[in-house]
Design a protein around this motif. Structure first.
Motif, PDB file in Angstrom:
ATOM      1  N   TRP A  58      18.261  -1.694  20.557  1.00 53.96           N
ATOM      2  CA  TRP A  58      18.565  -2.566  19.226  1.00 53.96           C
ATOM      3  C   TRP A  58      17.217  -2.750  18.583  1.00 53.96           C
ATOM      4  CZ3 TRP A  58      22.648  -4.519  16.829  1.00 53.96           C
ATOM      5  CH2 TRP A  58      22.376  -5.783  15.872  1.00 53.96           C
ATOM      6  N   HIS A  59      16.137  -2.965  19.417  1.00 53.28           N
ATOM      7  CA  HIS A  59      14.844  -3.263  18.786  1.00 53.28           C
ATOM      8  C   HIS A  59      14.451  -2.265  17.913  1.00 53.28           C
ATOM      9  CE1 HIS A  59      11.001  -5.365  18.326  1.00 53.28           C
ATOM     10  NE2 HIS A  59      10.551  -4.528  18.993  1.00 53.28           N
ATOM     11  N   GLN A  91       9.942   2.856  22.422  1.00 57.45           N
ATOM     12  CA  GLN A  91       9.444   1.306  22.724  1.00 57.45           C
ATOM     13  C   GLN A  91       9.111   1.090  24.199  1.00 57.45           C
ATOM     14  OE1 GLN A  91       9.588  -0.914  20.376  1.00 57.45           O
ATOM     15  NE2 GLN A  91      10.441   0.506  18.948  1.00 57.45           N
ATOM     16  N   SER A 137      16.206  -2.071  14.525  1.00 60.97           N
ATOM     17  CA  SER A 137      15.831  -3.109  13.815  1.00 60.97           C
ATOM     18  C   SER A 137      14.520  -2.882  13.176  1.00 60.97           C
ATOM     19  CB  SER A 137      15.780  -4.643  14.609  1.00 60.97           C
ATOM     20  OG  SER A 137      17.000  -4.920  15.070  1.00 60.97           O
ATOM     21  N   LEU A 138      13.592  -2.226  14.033  1.00 66.03           N
ATOM     22  CA  LEU A 138      12.273  -1.788  13.362  1.00 66.03           C
ATOM     23  C   LEU A 138      12.272  -0.661  12.366  1.00 66.03           C
ATOM     24  CD1 LEU A 138       9.905  -2.507  16.493  1.00 66.03           C
ATOM     25  CD2 LEU A 138      10.107  -4.217  14.454  1.00 66.03           C
TER      26      LEU A 138
END
Length: 542
Positions: free
Chosen positions: A437-438, A356, A441-442
């Protein structure tokens, strides 16, 4: 544009240090003692000149330079001189938002380290070695040629080896040899990868190809060639070779970082190294590993990066958790701080493995923030050793009563490393958690991946608070000094040590309250690399 890199930041400190070392090596011991003050002052002035130049670069005093919106694989202050034309080797230097923070950090730590270790023994040779170390480190960060990059990569080993060997503790010979063997062996694996990359090029396909070999060591040209090939399902150099080269390069960088299980050289090196050596080792030298990852394998082999994403995440998570757990069992103050560095390097790996932009920006900012905080940690450890003649946690109890400056410095550095809000370390850690966390989630990863960082928050607080409790607050009304100091006055840190601590504390607060000073350029660089590199892989479903 004027070349503000080659001579002022690289050649000058290297040449000046070698001249000073050659001069004092031919003198008597008495002459060396008389030369300590002028050589120390000369090294301080030289380092301050370097800091002035890099600070001027940041504020755009030297040319029309912007550290924002630098396209991926573009560089400011770029200068190239032909070196060995037949082999495609050039002296090529430049700066972007990946390398400039590391260069500024190096020039910042050099004078701070000199001030913090102002009264180090055998200063006539000690301070020039620090200066040489700084020039070699900057050479790594500014190199845009693989041959040049590797030369400076190995050159950094020489001054650090002698710093540990001559000024280290009682086991300094073992520690210096282990440091050299581990890092040099990993560098040889990396070298084999670089040579393989060189010979796998299509002959005369790059602009700076050697007249005899038809191949080039130019990093920007290699990255451009790789980007042109890494589109969709097409792997630059082929899938198997890209994976092999990625692993070979990553071994060299993971050992330098270091990450578990390649970390065992670091605690020994830190415990035995003098204070100045530990400050530069933790502050900048370890960051060479993460810098190298971004500059070479990530930029050249994005398909392989996706392929090994899970492996990197596991290594990062194990480093993060294992480093913190081992800290709990340490009784040596410096060894505890050394293992905390292993844990913090895990944050960098996890940030990279999130894939990310925010995770990569978190990794870059952790490199920078830890580069300011960790030297203060080791400066505190060095002062503890120097004044109390012990590194054992609890050897000095009630330090707040006898050495308030050292106690305050320890508490501040410990809290900064712990990740206290409004200090630089907190920014990188919270960004890493958000990016993780992102990613979960993705990409549908298990939520259990969040358990490791959450556990480490508690473990880090535990070992830092435990060590502060035993050294700063216990000991009753009069405190409990070490046995060898009973009946003697208990000193506080010197004025030079106070000044160095204040400087590091100030910048830890500054980059904690106003992280955008350095974070904006890092965040922009990560967006540029994702737009210019990763997006092609994502479209190809690699």
């Amino acid at each position: 544009m004027t070349d503000w890199i080659s001579i002022p930041l690289v050649a000058f400190p290297l040449i000046a240090s070698m001249v000073l070392l050659a001069f004092v090596s031919n003198g008597t011991e008495r002459m060396r003692e008389r030369l300590v003050a002028p050589i120390r002052m000369a090294c301080l002035v030289f380092s301050l000149v370097m800091l002035t130049i890099t600070t001027g670069m940041f504020f755009q005093y030297f040319g029309d330079v912007s550290w924002m919106n630098i396209a991926f694989n573009d560089y400011e202050y770029r200068t190239t001189y032909t070196w060995i034309e037949s082999l495609g080797i050039n002296w090529s230097v430049g700066l972007d938002a990946l390398s400039f923070p590391m260069v500024w950090l190096t020039t910042f730590l050099l004078p701070v380290t000199i001030i913090a270790t102002w009264n180090e023994k055998s200063g006539a040779t000690y301070f020039p070695l620090l200066l040489m170390m700084g020039g070699a480190l900057i050479g790594v960060f500014v190199s845009l040629d693989l041959f040049m990059f590797y030369v400076f990569w190995e050159l950094t080993l020489i001054p650090m080896f002698f710093l540990i060997l001559k000024w280290g503790g009682k086991d300094r010979k073992y520690a210096s040899q282990k440091f050299f063997i581990y890092t040099f062996t990993a560098s040889v694996v990396m070298l084999l990868g670089l040579i393989t990359l060189y010979f796998l090029q299509d002959p005369y396909s790059l602009p700076s190809a050697g007249t005899m070999t038809g191949r080039s060591f130019s990093i920007p040209e290699l990255i451009d060639s790789a980007r042109a090939s890494n589109v969709g399902d097409n792997w630059y150099l082929g899938a198997q070779m890209q994976k092999i080269l990625f692993v070979m390069l990553m071994i060299g960088f993971l050992v330098k970082l270091p990450a578990v299980p390649f970390h065992t050289w670091l605690p020994d090196a830190h415990v035995q190294a003098p204070t100045g050596g530990s400050m530069l080792l933790a502050g900048v030298m370890l960051k060479m590993g993460a810098y190298g990852m971004f500059r070479l394998p990530i930029s050249l082999f994005p398909h392989a990066l996706y392929h090994f994403q899970l492996a990197l995440m596991i290594i990062g998570m194990v480093s993060l958790v294992w480093g913190a757990i081992v800290c709990l069992g340490q009784t040596n103050l410096k060894k505890m701080v050394a293992y905390s560095s292993v844990s913090h390097m895990g944050v960098i790996l996890i940030g990279i493995a999130t894939m990310q932009p925010m995770g990569w920006a978190a990794a870059l900012f952790m490199m920078f923030a830890h580069g300011i905080i960790s030297p203060m940690l080791f400066a505190v450890c060095g002062a503890f050793k120097h004044h109390y003649h012990s590194m054992e946690i609890g050897a000095m109890r009630g330090m707040a009563k006898h050495s308030p400056w050292l106690a305050t410095s320890m508490m501040f550095a410990w809290m900064a490393s712990l990740g206290l809000p409004l200090l630089a370390g907190f920014v990188a850690e919270i960004m890493m958690l958000i990016a993780l966390w992102h990613m979960i989630s993705l990409d549908g990863w298990s939520i259990w991946w969040m358990v490791g960082p959450a556990l480490v928050l508690a473990l880090t607080a535990a070992y830092y608070l435990w060590s502060m409790q035993r050294t700063i607050f216990e000991g009753g009304e009069k405190g409990q000094p070490p046995a060898n100091m009973v009946g003697h006055p208990i000193p506080d840190i010197s004025n030079s040590e106070k000044f160095a601590m204040l400087i590091m504390a100030f910048f830890t607060i500054l980059f904690g309250i106003m992280p955008w000073i350095g974070l904006d350029m890092m965040d922009d660089w990560t967006k540029q690399i994702f737009d210019g590199l990763i997006i092609f892989v994502g479209k190809g479903g690699a």
